[in-house]
Design a protein around this motif. Structure first.
Motif, mmCIF file in Angstrom:
data_model
loop_
_atom_site.group_PDB
_atom_site.id
_atom_site.type_symbol
_atom_site.label_atom_id
_atom_site.label_comp_id
_atom_site.label_asym_id
_atom_site.label_seq_id
_atom_site.Cartn_x
_atom_site.Cartn_y
_atom_site.Cartn_z
ATOM 1 N N GLU A 1 0.839 -1.190 0.000
ATOM 2 C CA GLU A 1 0.000 0.000 0.000
ATOM 3 C C GLU A 1 0.882 1.251 0.000
ATOM 4 N N GLY A 2 0.596 2.165 -0.899
ATOM 5 C CA GLY A 2 1.378 3.389 -1.040
ATOM 6 C C GLY A 2 2.477 3.305 -2.077
ATOM 7 N N ASP A 3 2.796 2.109 -2.562
ATOM 8 C CA ASP A 3 3.807 1.973 -3.614
ATOM 9 C C ASP A 3 3.291 2.552 -4.924
ATOM 10 N N THR A 4 4.196 3.217 -5.645
ATOM 11 C CA THR A 4 3.850 3.860 -6.917
ATOM 12 C C THR A 4 4.819 3.394 -7.994
ATOM 13 N N LEU A 5 4.299 3.152 -9.199
ATOM 14 C CA LEU A 5 5.142 2.822 -10.343
ATOM 15 C C LEU A 5 4.543 3.456 -11.585
ATOM 16 N N CYS A 6 5.357 3.598 -12.626
ATOM 17 C CA CYS A 6 4.872 4.199 -13.864
ATOM 18 C C CYS A 6 4.100 3.164 -14.671
ATOM 19 N N LEU A 7 3.334 3.639 -15.625
ATOM 20 C CA LEU A 7 2.490 2.746 -16.420
ATOM 21 C C LEU A 7 3.318 1.727 -17.191
ATOM 22 N N ARG A 8 4.446 2.156 -17.749
ATOM 23 C CA ARG A 8 5.281 1.216 -18.501
ATOM 24 C C ARG A 8 5.727 0.064 -17.612
#
Length: 533
Positions: free
Chosen positions: A344-351
């Motif tokens: 929870e809270g992790d972010t990544l780019c669409l690619r």
């Protein structure tokens, strides 16, 4: 094809050299020493002031620029190829001698800190360029975040005697620059600067003279960085138009293939898969019924499991989102099952999200996509007050609608990950796979063995992921695939490239053991390949 590449840049803001077209040379005869060469857009010229051993070589109509020199000397351009981040540099080349480090393309000012060197048979070891036979190394002073020494892009093994396509996607955004070789993403990194100095082709590191010249087929450079579909078209241009030739010509990329007529296979020795299909698909993603070569249980409906994620990716990319868009996991995104690598809270780019879908088959990533982009569909339709279940439901409706548009009339999607009652026949899986080949990011992820996704948020890190398709590691003709597991059933499809460049898809559904899905796909591949013996 040359006109097509020029049409991508109507303002003329690009530099391209097509060494397969000798009319651009002075003198225009292949085999003569080269004194000058014009770029296709007429703005940049190459000169041989350093007297590098450079020639245009021709054999059976195939032309390439061949260079062999020592002491760093090479063929010099009148301007930089790339001079800043937010640029694209693409080229095709072939080498024969793994014993000598050879510069392919380089930009460097004397005493300057910023420099760009692309070297065959060498890579940066943290201090200097080191001789590493068969490796292609990219050194950009100031680069960081790559998996190579000193934060450089990771070196990649490339075979001698074979033509290769290389693309450097140079972005001003953090962790958004990429090294792509033969359509496969090798690494991502951060770029701070590029020297705005004239470029040089060829040349060795040190005084050793290579035994055989390095060959260049085409080069294209442009700024600003073009969109992904344009990058894919440039990659196709690098490989188009070659005719079969001899040892000194670019063999292997014919402009018009003469595909072999393949015949249906009536019997294949398989294990436990309950449905099997093998078919040649067209390069535009269409399917000819007469090219279905193996069909056994092809109309029976089986659970899709994580093959579902192919449709999730198709619908995601249909919206033409920016690859840099950020996705953040919330507590409402279920993380059960495969690929549970995001908290929870992790972010990544669409690619990276697409890579996470395809390589470790991340269920939580699929759920994030459905929530976020299902919500965007509702917003675009004028709804502003909706729940997470409503957003996911809208996403599932879009997936089912897309399946029907593809003619997948047996298909039913209830979840974005494959958990649940997602099902289809093997023939409908074939339609889905064929459609997915038209999305460059999906194709890149399918053929990638390992990848590092950048995770930001509460616990910033690089998360290393591995492709679950075993045949990608053991069969060099396999250029992609996806697994699906819903114990006790195991699915697999593989995409392979045949010797005549036809694309073969093999599908095994509902095997009762994990190893059986790979065994049965391998058996179908072998049965079709036998027709080339």
């Amino acid at each position: 094809m040359t006109d097509e590449i020029a049409s991508l840049f109507p303002s003329g803001e690009f530099t391209a050299f097509d060494f397969t077209r000798p009319e651009y040379a002075e003198p225009p005869l292949a085999g003569s020493p080269l004194t000058g060469l014009h770029s296709l857009c007429g703005k940049v010229t190459l000169s041989n002031a350093l007297c590098c051993d450079v020639q245009l070589l021709e054999s059976d109509g195939a032309v390439a620029l061949a260079g062999k020199s020592a002491g760093g000397q090479g063929l010099t351009g009148s301007a930089p190829l790339v001079s800043q981040p937010d640029s694209l540099l693409s080229f095709s080349y072939r080498y024969l001698d793994p014993a000598t480090m050879q510069r392919v393309i380089w930009q460097q000012a004397t005493g300057a800190v910023a420099r760009l060197q692309i070297v065959q048979n060498g890579a940066f070891n943290g201090v200097a360029l080191a001789h590493l036979p068969t490796l292609l190394g990219v050194f950009i002073a100031g680069a960081s975040g790559g998996k190579g020494a000193g934060g450089m892009p990771q070196p990649v093994a490339v075979s001698p005697g074979v033509w290769h396509r290389v693309q450097l996607v140079l972005s001003a955004q953090p962790d958004a620059s990429r090294l792509i070789v033969d359509g496969r993403e090798i690494d991502t990194f951060t770029l701070s600067a590029i020297p705005a100095t004239p470029f040089t082709l060829f040349g060795t590191v040190g005084r050793q003279v290579p035994s055989s010249p390095l060959l260049l087929g085409r080069i294209v450079a442009t700024s600003p960085l073009p969109a992904e579909p344009v990058i894919a078209k440039i990659q196709a241009w690098l490989a188009a138009g070659y005719k079969p030739g001899g040892a000194s010509s670019p063999a292997g990329w014919p402009e018009k293939y003469n595909p072999r007529t393949l015949h249906p296979v009536s019997q294949v020795s398989v294990t436990t898969s309950q449905a099997r299909v093998a078919a040649i698909i067209n390069h535009d993603g269409s399917i000819n019924p007469e090219k279905v070569l193996i069909a056994d249980g092809e109309n029976a409906i089986h659970p899709l499991a994580s093959l579902t994620k192919i449709m999730t990716a198709i619908v995601l990319l249909d919206g033409q989102p920016e690859y840099s868009e950020k996705l953040t996991r919330l507590s409402c995104d279920p993380a059960t099952g495969s690929g549970a690598n995001l908290a929870e809270g992790d972010t990544l780019c669409l690619r990276d999200a697409v890579y996470n879908l395809m390589l470790p088959s991340s269920n939580v990533t699929a759920n994030m996509i459905a929530r976020i982009y299902g919500g965007k569909l509702l917003t675009a339709e004028g709804q502003s007050d909706f729940s997470v279940p409503q957003a996911v439901s809208r996403w599932m409706a879009q997936m089912n609608s897309r399946a029907q548009a593809l003619g997948m009339h047996s298909a039913r999607f209830t979840t974005p990950s494959g958990l649940g009652r997602n099902s289809a026949s093997a023939l409908d899986v074939l339609k889905m796979v064929a459609a997915a080949t038209q999305y460059p990011l999906i194709m890149q992820s399918w053929r990638t063995q390992t990848h590092a996704i950048k995770v930001s948020g509460n616990a910033p890190r690089r998360e290393y992921i591995i492709n679950t398709n075993d045949l990608l590691f053991s069969d060099p003709t396999v250029i992609g695939g996806k697994t699906g597991t819903l114990t006790p059933l195991f699915n697999l499809f593989c995409l392979a490239q045949m010797p005549d460049h036809q694309r073969l898809v093999v599908i095994a559904l509902a095997a009762s053991a994990k190893q059986d899905r790979a065994t049965d796909c391998a058996a179908m591949l072998a049965a079709i390949k036998a027709q080339y013996d």
